[in-house]
Design an enzyme around this catalytic site. Structure first.
Site, PDB file in Angstrom:
ATOM      1  N   THR A 120       2.966 -30.787  11.850  1.00 17.54           N
ATOM      2  CA  THR A 120       2.997 -30.529  10.410  1.00 17.54           C
ATOM      3  C   THR A 120       4.378 -30.808   9.812  1.00 17.54           C
ATOM      4  O   THR A 120       5.396 -30.654  10.498  1.00 17.54           O
ATOM      5  CB  THR A 120       2.605 -29.060  10.153  1.00 17.54           C
ATOM      6  OG1 THR A 120       2.875 -28.735   8.790  1.00 17.54           O
ATOM      7  CG2 THR A 120       3.417 -28.103  11.020  1.00 17.54           C
ATOM      8  N   ASP A 121       4.404 -31.132   8.526  1.00 14.52           N
ATOM      9  CA  ASP A 121       5.691 -31.297   7.834  1.00 14.52           C
ATOM     10  C   ASP A 121       6.419 -29.966   7.676  1.00 14.52           C
ATOM     11  O   ASP A 121       7.621 -29.938   7.385  1.00 14.52           O
ATOM     12  CB  ASP A 121       5.486 -31.965   6.456  1.00 14.52           C
ATOM     13  CG  ASP A 121       4.535 -31.231   5.532  1.00 14.52           C
ATOM     14  OD1 ASP A 121       3.982 -30.176   5.930  1.00 14.52           O
ATOM     15  OD2 ASP A 121       4.327 -31.709   4.396  1.00 14.52           O
ATOM     16  N   TYR A 146       3.934 -19.393  11.606  1.00 12.53           N
ATOM     17  CA  TYR A 146       3.131 -20.598  11.891  1.00 12.53           C
ATOM     18  C   TYR A 146       4.037 -21.810  12.106  1.00 12.53           C
ATOM     19  O   TYR A 146       3.971 -22.493  13.132  1.00 12.53           O
ATOM     20  CB  TYR A 146       2.144 -20.872  10.749  1.00 12.53           C
ATOM     21  CG  TYR A 146       1.609 -22.294  10.761  1.00 12.53           C
ATOM     22  CD1 TYR A 146       0.789 -22.732  11.801  1.00 12.53           C
ATOM     23  CD2 TYR A 146       1.955 -23.213   9.763  1.00 12.53           C
ATOM     24  CE1 TYR A 146       0.312 -24.049  11.833  1.00 12.53           C
ATOM     25  CE2 TYR A 146       1.495 -24.519   9.790  1.00 12.53           C
ATOM     26  CZ  TYR A 146       0.673 -24.933  10.825  1.00 12.53           C
ATOM     27  OH  TYR A 146       0.218 -26.225  10.860  1.00 12.53           O
ATOM     28  N   LYS A 150       4.801 -24.150  15.477  1.00 10.00           N
ATOM     29  CA  LYS A 150       4.542 -25.603  15.520  1.00 10.00           C
ATOM     30  C   LYS A 150       5.847 -26.338  15.854  1.00 10.00           C
ATOM     31  O   LYS A 150       5.839 -27.302  16.628  1.00 10.00           O
ATOM     32  CB  LYS A 150       3.978 -26.088  14.186  1.00 10.00           C
ATOM     33  CG  LYS A 150       2.552 -25.647  13.897  1.00 10.00           C
ATOM     34  CD  LYS A 150       1.522 -26.185  14.875  1.00 10.00           C
ATOM     35  CE  LYS A 150       1.325 -27.673  14.766  1.00 10.00           C
ATOM     36  NZ  LYS A 150       0.177 -28.122  15.626  1.00 10.00           N
TER      37      LYS A 150
HETATM   38  P1  NAD Z   1      -8.121 -25.517  11.899  1.00 13.73           P
HETATM   39  O1  NAD Z   1      -7.615 -24.128  11.878  1.00 13.73           O
HETATM   40  O2  NAD Z   1      -9.137 -25.930  10.895  1.00 13.73           O
HETATM   41  O3  NAD Z   1      -8.742 -25.837  13.326  1.00 13.73           O
HETATM   42  C1  NAD Z   1      -8.114 -25.436  14.518  1.00 13.73           C
HETATM   43  C2  NAD Z   1      -9.113 -25.612  15.662  1.00 13.73           C
HETATM   44  O4  NAD Z   1      -8.448 -25.264  16.887  1.00 13.73           O
HETATM   45  C3  NAD Z   1     -10.354 -24.713  15.544  1.00 13.73           C
HETATM   46  O5  NAD Z   1     -11.520 -25.435  15.851  1.00 13.73           O
HETATM   47  C4  NAD Z   1     -10.099 -23.630  16.597  1.00 13.73           C
HETATM   48  O6  NAD Z   1     -11.285 -23.091  17.148  1.00 13.73           O
HETATM   49  C5  NAD Z   1      -9.295 -24.411  17.633  1.00 13.73           C
HETATM   50  N1  NAD Z   1      -8.457 -23.540  18.467  1.00 13.73           N
HETATM   51  C6  NAD Z   1      -7.620 -22.559  18.047  1.00 13.73           C
HETATM   52  N2  NAD Z   1      -7.031 -21.965  19.100  1.00 13.73           N
HETATM   53  C7  NAD Z   1      -7.506 -22.602  20.205  1.00 13.73           C
HETATM   54  C8  NAD Z   1      -7.259 -22.451  21.597  1.00 13.73           C
HETATM   55  N3  NAD Z   1      -6.413 -21.527  22.066  1.00 13.73           N
HETATM   56  N4  NAD Z   1      -7.896 -23.278  22.458  1.00 13.73           N
HETATM   57  C9  NAD Z   1      -8.761 -24.223  21.991  1.00 13.73           C
HETATM   58  N5  NAD Z   1      -9.038 -24.396  20.692  1.00 13.73           N
HETATM   59  C10 NAD Z   1      -8.412 -23.596  19.808  1.00 13.73           C
HETATM   60  O7  NAD Z   1      -6.833 -26.455  11.826  1.00 13.73           O
HETATM   61  P2  NAD Z   1      -6.637 -27.857  11.097  1.00 13.73           P
HETATM   62  O8  NAD Z   1      -6.290 -27.618   9.680  1.00 13.73           O
HETATM   63  O9  NAD Z   1      -7.771 -28.739  11.452  1.00 13.73           O
HETATM   64  O10 NAD Z   1      -5.307 -28.359  11.818  1.00 13.73           O
HETATM   65  C11 NAD Z   1      -5.386 -29.134  13.013  1.00 13.73           C
HETATM   66  C12 NAD Z   1      -3.981 -29.489  13.459  1.00 13.73           C
HETATM   67  O11 NAD Z   1      -3.333 -30.252  12.456  1.00 13.73           O
HETATM   68  C13 NAD Z   1      -3.084 -28.284  13.708  1.00 13.73           C
HETATM   69  O12 NAD Z   1      -2.289 -28.559  14.838  1.00 13.73           O
HETATM   70  C14 NAD Z   1      -2.224 -28.177  12.463  1.00 13.73           C
HETATM   71  O13 NAD Z   1      -0.981 -27.592  12.754  1.00 13.73           O
HETATM   72  C15 NAD Z   1      -2.098 -29.631  12.110  1.00 13.73           C
HETATM   73  N6  NAD Z   1      -1.886 -29.935  10.683  1.00 13.73           N
HETATM   74  C16 NAD Z   1      -2.716 -29.435   9.728  1.00 13.73           C
HETATM   75  C17 NAD Z   1      -2.546 -29.793   8.398  1.00 13.73           C
HETATM   76  C18 NAD Z   1      -3.483 -29.280   7.303  1.00 13.73           C
HETATM   77  O14 NAD Z   1      -3.218 -29.537   6.133  1.00 13.73           O
HETATM   78  N7  NAD Z   1      -4.568 -28.594   7.639  1.00 13.73           N
HETATM   79  C19 NAD Z   1      -1.497 -30.659   8.040  1.00 13.73           C
HETATM   80  C20 NAD Z   1      -0.648 -31.146   9.041  1.00 13.73           C
HETATM   81  C21 NAD Z   1      -0.864 -30.783  10.363  1.00 13.73           C
HETATM   82  O1  DAU Z   2       1.924 -28.960   5.054  1.00 16.73           O
HETATM   83  C1  DAU Z   2       0.994 -28.948   6.079  1.00 16.73           C
HETATM   84  C2  DAU Z   2       0.378 -27.577   6.205  1.00 16.73           C
HETATM   85  O2  DAU Z   2      -0.493 -27.427   5.091  1.00 16.73           O
HETATM   86  C3  DAU Z   2      -0.365 -27.366   7.511  1.00 16.73           C
HETATM   87  O3  DAU Z   2       0.544 -27.398   8.566  1.00 16.73           O
HETATM   88  C4  DAU Z   2      -1.104 -26.040   7.522  1.00 16.73           C
HETATM   89  O4  DAU Z   2      -1.899 -25.926   8.691  1.00 16.73           O
HETATM   90  C5  DAU Z   2      -2.017 -25.984   6.305  1.00 16.73           C
HETATM   91  O5  DAU Z   2      -2.665 -24.721   6.244  1.00 16.73           O
HETATM   92  C6  DAU Z   2      -1.204 -26.217   5.040  1.00 16.73           C
HETATM   93  O6  DAU Z   2      -0.266 -25.122   4.825  1.00 16.73           O
HETATM   94  P1  DAU Z   2      -0.068 -24.468   3.369  1.00 16.73           P
HETATM   95  O7  DAU Z   2       0.436 -23.101   3.555  1.00 16.73           O
HETATM   96  O8  DAU Z   2       0.667 -25.400   2.481  1.00 16.73           O
HETATM   97  O9  DAU Z   2      -1.625 -24.478   2.890  1.00 16.73           O
HETATM   98  P2  DAU Z   2      -2.538 -23.419   2.123  1.00 16.73           P
HETATM   99  O10 DAU Z   2      -3.857 -24.109   1.900  1.00 16.73           O
HETATM  100  O11 DAU Z   2      -2.556 -22.099   2.763  1.00 16.73           O
HETATM  101  O12 DAU Z   2      -1.795 -23.270   0.720  1.00 16.73           O
HETATM  102  C7  DAU Z   2      -1.456 -24.395  -0.080  1.00 16.73           C
HETATM  103  C8  DAU Z   2      -0.605 -23.884  -1.253  1.00 16.73           C
HETATM  104  O13 DAU Z   2      -1.441 -23.106  -2.118  1.00 16.73           O
HETATM  105  C9  DAU Z   2       0.519 -22.971  -0.833  1.00 16.73           C
HETATM  106  O14 DAU Z   2       1.641 -23.194  -1.676  1.00 16.73           O
HETATM  107  C10 DAU Z   2      -0.027 -21.561  -1.057  1.00 16.73           C
HETATM  108  C11 DAU Z   2      -0.949 -21.751  -2.241  1.00 16.73           C
HETATM  109  N1  DAU Z   2      -2.147 -20.881  -2.313  1.00 16.73           N
HETATM  110  C12 DAU Z   2      -2.912 -20.728  -1.200  1.00 16.73           C
HETATM  111  C13 DAU Z   2      -4.066 -19.967  -1.254  1.00 16.73           C
HETATM  112  C14 DAU Z   2      -4.925 -19.772  -0.023  1.00 16.73           C
HETATM  113  C15 DAU Z   2      -2.502 -20.304  -3.534  1.00 16.73           C
HETATM  114  O15 DAU Z   2      -1.814 -20.468  -4.559  1.00 16.73           O
HETATM  115  N2  DAU Z   2      -3.652 -19.566  -3.587  1.00 16.73           N
HETATM  116  C16 DAU Z   2      -4.444 -19.356  -2.498  1.00 16.73           C
HETATM  117  O16 DAU Z   2      -5.481 -18.682  -2.613  1.00 16.73           O
END
Ligand code: NAD
Ligand code: DAU
Length: 333
Positions: A120-121, A146, A150
């Site tokens: 993640t960034d 978190y 990471k």
């Molecule tokens: P998510 O929470 O939707 O999914 C995580 C998955 O990992 C789930 O299916 C969960 O069951 C599985 N998991 C959790 N713990 C586990 C364990 N101990 N063993 C096996 N499986 C396990 O997450 P996501 O949003 O899909 O993110 C995926 C990856 O991308 C993460 O590494 C996150 O840090 C990274 N990432 C996410 C974002 C974003 O915006 N969502 C952005 C950049 C990077």
């Molecule tokens: O930047 C990458 C990351 O983006 C990933 O590494 C994380 O896994 C992913 O969850 C996400 O992190 P954020 O904390 O940025 O995402 P989130 O969806 O929780 O929130 C996005 C923005 O919106 C953040 O500034 C918090 C705000 N927010 C979030 C929720 C849930 C609100 O204002 N209201 C809300 O209800």
């Protein structure tokens, strides 16, 4: 190619597996997922008969060793991924994100298997409004449990690559949106609130900026890195999608034909990062990647339609997710 995808029942992982099955039918995919609250096997229903699914923990050294011994590459998505949860209960983040990554690294090291680490960034901390975007050389400065876990996992990968010659690449991506994202996250939470006639909930003043990218663009970049990335290299993934949270909420309200000011300000997140922004020059110039979802409003409309069409996928999680936010002390300001 035989591929092990960890976290393939989560948001990005499930989209990655579906894209891989559709576009690379020669790839044999095994998913390893613990099916935590964030994992949903139904996200893999469209490809269930084309993949192998293993229900297990990435921190299970024996299981991971056995699975890794049978593949050519690992793409590691599994993680505890939600900042708010890491502020309530950090331990699962340490266990899965750090110990789980250690377990995978030891296995790919033992079996000399190619490894791609999805990160993640947020490892870089946050930016002031006028600061230049993150690059591959920005110093690590994570803010939340978190992002700290990471960052720790990224550093383990770098050490295993340098000290043990593990054939690893890393990517650090900005905020993803698209189908199959858990309703705890910002965009799906507001979409499902709006479907239910509930006002969106904006943390604090809503001036924080996120750099949005469609999940399919993220996953195409992961494949480009797997195919052509330099071993040992980190690539930043982002699509120039900077918007502040208030603007996103107003766009969502407009998409639902609602007054764009019809939202609530709620308790801010402690330590809330102000701004993320990605400079993806390396990915674009070296690997030729470009995003296909250039129009955020159109991508958002498609995502809204997906949540309208797939209520059975998200409905079971919605009430419990909102209860958890309330129990954590979220209040309307
Ligand atoms: P998510 O929470 O939707 O999914 C995580 C998955 O990992 C789930 O299916 C969960 O069951 C599985 N998991 C959790 N713990 C586990 C364990 N101990 N063993 C096996 N499986 C396990 O997450 P996501 O949003 O899909 O993110 C995926 C990856 O991308 C993460 O590494 C996150 O840090 C990274 N990432 C996410 C974002 C974003 O915006 N969502 C952005 C950049 C990077
Ligand atoms: O930047 C990458 C990351 O983006 C990933 O590494 C994380 O896994 C992913 O969850 C996400 O992190 P954020 O904390 O940025 O995402 P989130 O969806 O929780 O929130 C996005 C923005 O919106 C953040 O500034 C918090 C705000 N927010 C979030 C929720 C849930 C609100 O204002 N209201 C809300 O209800």
């Amino acid at each position: 190619m035989r591929l092990l995808v960890t976290g393939g029942a989560g948001f990005i992982g499930a989209n990655f597996v579906q894209q891989t099955v559709a576009e690379r039918p020669e790839t044999r995919v095994t998913v390893l997922d613990a099916l935590t609250y964030a994992g949903n096997k139904a996200s893999l229903d469209p490809v269930a008969d084309r993949i192998e699914f293993v229900h297990g923990d990435i921190a299970d050294l024996d299981l991971v060793d056995e699975l890794v011994s049978g593949v050519d590459a690992v793409v590691h998505f599994a993680a505890e991924s939600h900042n708010d949860n890491s502020l309530t209960e950090p331990w699962p983040f340490v266990q899965t994100n750090i110990v789980g990554t250690y377990s995978l690294l030891q296995a790919v090291r033992r079996h000399d298997v190619r490894y791609h680490h999805v990160s993640t960034d947020e490892v870089y901390g946050d930016l002031t409004p006028d600061a230049p975007a993150f690059t591959e050389t920005t110093p690590y400065n994570p803010s939340s449990p978190y992002s700290a876990t990471k960052a720790s996992s990224d550093l383990l990968v770098r050490a295993w690559a340098r000290s043990f010659g593990v054939r690893a690449t890393l990517s650090n991506c900005s905020n993803n949106y698209g189908p199959y994202q858990h309703v705890e996250k910002f965009i799906p939470r507001q979409i499902t609130n709006l479907i239910d006639g509930v006002r969106p909930r904006l943390y604090g003043a809503g001036h924080q900026i996120r750099d949005w990218i469609h999940v399919d663009d993220h996953n195409r970049a992961v494949w480009d890195i797997l195919d052509r990335g330099r071993v040992g290299q980190t690539y930043l993934i982002g699509a120039n999608g900077e918007l502040d949270n208030k603007t996103v909420v107003r766009m969502l309200l407009e998409a639902f034909d609602r007054d764009p000011d019809d939202f609530d300000h709620v308790t801010d997140r402690p330590g809330h990062d102000q701004r993320y922004a990605i400079d993806a020059t390396l990915l674009r110039t070296e690997l030729g990647w470009t995003p296909r979802y250039a129009d955020f409003r159109a991508g958002l409309a498609a995502t809204i339609q997906w949540y309208r069409d797939n209520e059975s996928w998200w409905r079971p999680e919605k009430a419990a997710t909102e209860r958890a936010y309330a129990a954590a002390g979220e209040q309307t300001l």
